[in-house]
Scaffold this active site. Sequence first.
Site: not given
Ligand code: M6R
Length: 608
Positions: A2, A27, A74, A100-101, A481, A485, A488, A504, A603
Amino acid sequence: MCGIVGYIGKREASPFLIEGLSKLEYRGYDSAGIAVINNGELKVSKCKGRLANLEDRIKNDPVKGTLGIGHTRWATHGEPSDVNSHPHTNTNGTISVVHNGIIENYLSIKEWLIKKGYEFYTETDTEVIPNLVDYYYKGDILEAVMKAVSKMEGSYAIGVVTTEEPDKLVAVRKDSPLIVGLGQDEYYIASDIPAVLNHTRDVYFLNDKEFVLLTREGVKILSQDGEEIKKEVYHVTWNADAAEKGGYEHFMLKEIHEQPKALRDTMTSRIIPGKPIQLDDITITSEQIKNIKRIYIIACGTAYHAGVVGKYAIEKLARIPVEIEVASEFRYRDPIIDESTLLIAVSQSGETADTLAALRLAKQKGARVIAITNVVGSSISREADDVLYTWAGPEIAVASTKAYTTQLIAMYIIALFFAQNKGTLSNEEIEEIKREMLTLPEKTEEVLKTKDVVQKFASKNYMHKDMFFLGRGLDYAVAMEGSLKLKEISYIHSEAYAAGELKHGTIALIEPGTAVIALATQEDIYDKMVSNIREVTTRGAKVLGFAFEGHTEIEKTVDLARYIPKTLPILAPVLSVVPLQLLAYYMATIKGCDVDKPRNLAKSVTVE
Ligand code: M6R
């Protein structure tokens, strides 16, 4: 997650609130709202969906007044809906709150307040806050917020306004980010700097349990005991344009293309040929480095994947045992930590709740903590013993790209710094790696030029429901990674697999036409990787393979081979991840997905 904003001044509040929220939409973006006080009346406008919906609503029904708060959500408690959107208001409609929280004890507070006659209309935890503030309100909103907060458990950054005192905005934070913007006769609160950057470059970073009282005359910061706190003003030097799309269709594409610069900036003044690595921001001594018995690298998501590469690099170059672990697991498993432990916390935002909690746990048990983060003044940067900043500039797209590659650079820098202090590498060996690192920005530019090929592959394969990413060693780390990507932002299911492990069990999923991305940059296991690729092509998989220029053997087994400029195998992840980022991007755009704001995500993950 948020985003929250607030304004008090002489101008209309709502244009700033909307603009500020648009900068914080990364956010959370399932609903948005604002509350403004005008002539002693509180007007709230909020609705489900993107900020654009709220803007439309406000166009038709303007919200006037020079004091206000805003929120982009969020959802954690209660589905995204008009009624669950923030701001939330007390039963009498005199106090409004953005939050936020998570208020962990909200149920017991709610039951208690219901017995006192308060009514609740939403499924949110936040709704208890305005009512609790109301309960304690005896003519002083700051005092009431202080009392209410003392009853709340969990994490919060909150902004509070009341019709009873239309010249005050009160805010406080604990475990959720909050900054104060200092304008000329106008003041702001926000979850992050970009929200205020068009209006001021002077900000205060608030610490946990610090309260702030904003009036049109100025800003007062107070401890929970009511003591006034004097703070240094932080002057933001980076440009507001850095957080704009700059002609690119999406932030993600812009940020992918910013990687050469981000890599250069992160190495500047740290990696200089012929000079020992000097880390001005790191105070750990040579003696302390020699005494480290174990390193934990702790992170989430993409930052965790950077940590996997970090483990390889530190173990190989500095010969210190490293464990890499997801923060949400680490913090709850009673890990073995003592004074000889070093914890490296990796986080782009510097606010990820689990990573922050892991850092605190490690410090409590006597470990030293180095943070790798991109955000100056973030909670993680302030709580760590040392910080190595990645100079990637603001990363707005939810999918992390330039943060990852700069985190890799930070990992190599730490590994080399430790190797230099421990004497595990000769000067010549260190110089060779440094020289090669300095070529990475230019080589990344080369890789970016191959985007047409990746785009073409994406246009032929976007309809797949599943994909596999294979690699061995560091290629496996990059495969993880690449797979994250893709999932996501394109919503295509994918798995990253250590290529030697495939047989395996998982190879049972390979059938004619299965799309596979194979990475084969690691020279010492290149032949083994080529054999693993053959295992899947034999079963009908369609493989796009990546190897270093000159390593053409791969062509005999894959359907399409692409080459990346040659570098030291240990540095390969910086280059080999780039086509995977582009692949995810093009798959997602061809499918019509909202690349910068993928569904269900935000984010900055400030809830555990
Ligand atoms: O801000 P941070 O690097 O701690 O965030 C960690 C993850 O939430 C962040 O890397 C998330 O996996 C991304 N959306 C990946 O693209």
